[in-house]
Design an enzyme around this catalytic site. Structure first.
Site, mmCIF file in Angstrom:
data_model
loop_
_atom_site.group_PDB
_atom_site.id
_atom_site.type_symbol
_atom_site.label_atom_id
_atom_site.label_comp_id
_atom_site.label_asym_id
_atom_site.label_seq_id
_atom_site.Cartn_x
_atom_site.Cartn_y
_atom_site.Cartn_z
ATOM 1 N N THR A 43 0.713 -1.357 -0.072
ATOM 2 C CA THR A 43 -0.137 -0.118 0.238
ATOM 3 C C THR A 43 0.914 1.231 -0.098
ATOM 4 O O THR A 43 0.512 2.203 -0.928
ATOM 5 C CB THR A 43 -0.970 -0.037 1.222
ATOM 6 O OG1 THR A 43 -1.724 -1.322 1.183
ATOM 7 C CG2 THR A 43 -1.911 1.002 1.114
ATOM 8 N N LYS A 73 5.881 10.792 21.266
ATOM 9 C CA LYS A 73 6.103 11.612 22.386
ATOM 10 C C LYS A 73 4.802 12.018 22.924
ATOM 11 O O LYS A 73 4.583 13.032 23.585
ATOM 12 C CB LYS A 73 6.789 13.060 21.821
ATOM 13 C CG LYS A 73 8.125 12.577 21.366
ATOM 14 C CD LYS A 73 8.890 13.998 20.908
ATOM 15 C CE LYS A 73 10.285 13.787 20.306
ATOM 16 N NZ LYS A 73 10.742 15.006 19.302
ATOM 17 N N HIS A 81 -10.319 -0.504 4.479
ATOM 18 C CA HIS A 81 -9.146 -0.415 3.528
ATOM 19 C C HIS A 81 -9.841 0.057 2.107
ATOM 20 O O HIS A 81 -9.632 -0.663 1.160
ATOM 21 C CB HIS A 81 -8.575 -1.775 3.480
ATOM 22 C CG HIS A 81 -7.099 -1.477 2.875
ATOM 23 N ND1 HIS A 81 -6.512 -0.342 2.396
ATOM 24 C CD2 HIS A 81 -6.015 -2.447 3.120
ATOM 25 C CE1 HIS A 81 -5.355 -0.658 1.801
ATOM 26 N NE2 HIS A 81 -5.009 -1.666 2.276
HETATM 27 C C1 NCD Z 1 -3.982 -6.092 3.563
HETATM 28 C C2 NCD Z 1 -3.982 -4.975 5.046
HETATM 29 O O1 NCD Z 1 -3.215 -4.716 5.143
HETATM 30 O O2 NCD Z 1 -5.265 -5.166 5.526
HETATM 31 N N1 NCD Z 1 -2.770 -5.679 2.870
HETATM 32 C C3 NCD Z 1 -2.847 -4.953 1.867
HETATM 33 O O3 NCD Z 1 -2.980 -3.662 2.185
HETATM 34 N N2 NCD Z 1 -2.571 -5.244 0.734
HETATM 35 C C4 NCD Z 1 -4.183 -7.405 4.070
HETATM 36 C C5 NCD Z 1 -3.391 -8.029 4.987
HETATM 37 O O4 NCD Z 1 -2.719 -7.638 5.782
HETATM 38 O O5 NCD Z 1 -3.657 -9.239 5.036
#
Ligand code: NCD
Length: 310
Positions: free
Chosen positions: A55, A84, A133
């Site tokens: 990401t 902090k 997400h």
């Molecule tokens: C995911 C997350 O961070 O939610 N990863 C991502 O962003 N591609 C999925 C995961 O961590 O399993």
């Protein structure tokens, strides 16, 4: 052009026209990633309080490919002024005077909203604990569109950790903008999709069913979306060990899928997809990760192109 939200915090900010516009913008970026869509002179700040590879780096790559620049706090929980005791609100005020947009990942649900409330520049939620997400869901839908040529009239299995996984939560809710979609939920009993998402699916008119047998689910699915059991969110090691390895997708599942069906995964994969599957043309997960750059270029373009600098 439909109005793009000022911040990208949750998938419920999106409508079908905005989604369709983003899919078409992503297609344009993909055909010509170097030209025209420039954000020269703009700065993106990436602020990550939780680990990330794809990401963060795909957002940074997207900004650089658009001609912009990046400043980064990649282990903000350890290295930023949060150690902090600085509040997110103060952090937002500061960073929004250094950058034109902020991408943040944080362990607390709702943290991105807090940041956005105090920020003068667009905030993008790159994961707020187990809740959402949204840009992952957008790149997932783009991948379905690119691989299968449509986002409607599909059966999509979401498998693995549907309780703690923010990626399948956001994707399920974004699928509510598609038409005639059937969602099959395939998870161990302890890791089923939470009631808030199920309620939203009902509200959006999405038909869903629970099918714990991955083979049966795969045999009916145009998309099988595997997810990692989110070890870091479990209350204890025992609770994790009780479900670890409960869903593993192998060639036996791939072989029963309908023609053209694809396997997706937000990655990182631990042990939930057999490595033998990688060679199958149906394994779309690395193509999916690559799409993250194109989709995030389109998102940054839509958020920033018409905003004044500074
Ligand atoms: C995911 C997350 O961070 O939610 N990863 C991502 O962003 N591609 C999925 C995961 O961590 O399993």
């Amino acid at each position: 052009m439909p109005v793009f939200p000022d911040h990208v915090l949750r998938v419920d900010q999106f409508t079908r026209p905005v989604l369709d516009d983003l899919l078409s913008m992503t297609g344009q970026v993909r055909r010509d990633p170097a030209a025209e869509y420039r954000l020269r002179g703009r700065i993106l700040a990436t602020l990550f309080y939780e680990p990330s590879t794809r990401t963060r780096m795909s957002f940074e790559s997207a900004m650089l490919r658009l001609g912009g620049q990046v400043i980064s706090a990649e282990a903000a929980a350890d290295t930023s002024s949060a150690t902090k005791g600085e509040t997110l609100e103060d952090t937002a005020r500061m960073i929004s005077s250094y950058a034109d947009a902020i991408v943040m990942r944080h362990p607390v649900a709702g943290a991105a909203e807090h940041l956005a409330a105090a920020s003068n520049v667009p905030v993008i939620n790159a994961g707020d604990g187990p809740r959402e997400h949204p840009t992952q869901a957008l790149l997932d839908i783009y991948t379905i569109h690119h691989e299968l040529g449509r986002i409607d009239d599909l059966t999509v299995t979401l498998a693995g950790d549907l309780l703690y996984g923010r990626a399948p939560r956001s994707l399920a809710m974004l699928l509510g903008l598609t038409r005639n979609t059937r969602v099959i939920l395939c998870a161990p009993d302890a890791l089923g999709m939470a009631p808030d998402v199920l309620a939203r699916l009902s509200e959006q008119g999405v038909a869903y069913e629970v099918e714990p047998d991955l083979l049966k689910a795969a045999s009916r699915s145009n998309v099988v979306y595997m997810t990692r059991i989110q070890k870091e969110r479990f209350p204890s090691a025992e609770a994790y060990n009780a479900v670890r390895g409960s869903y593993v997708l192998g060639m036996e599942h791939v072989e029963v899928m309908p023609e053209k069906g694809i396997i997706m995964h937000p990655l990182p994969r631990v042990d939930e997809i057999d490595y033998a599957v990688d060679a199958s043309p149906r394994a779309a997960y690395f193509r999916q990760a690559k799409n993250g750059v194109y989709v995030r270029m389109a998102i940054l373009d839509r958020l920033l192109r018409h905003r004044r600098v500074g």
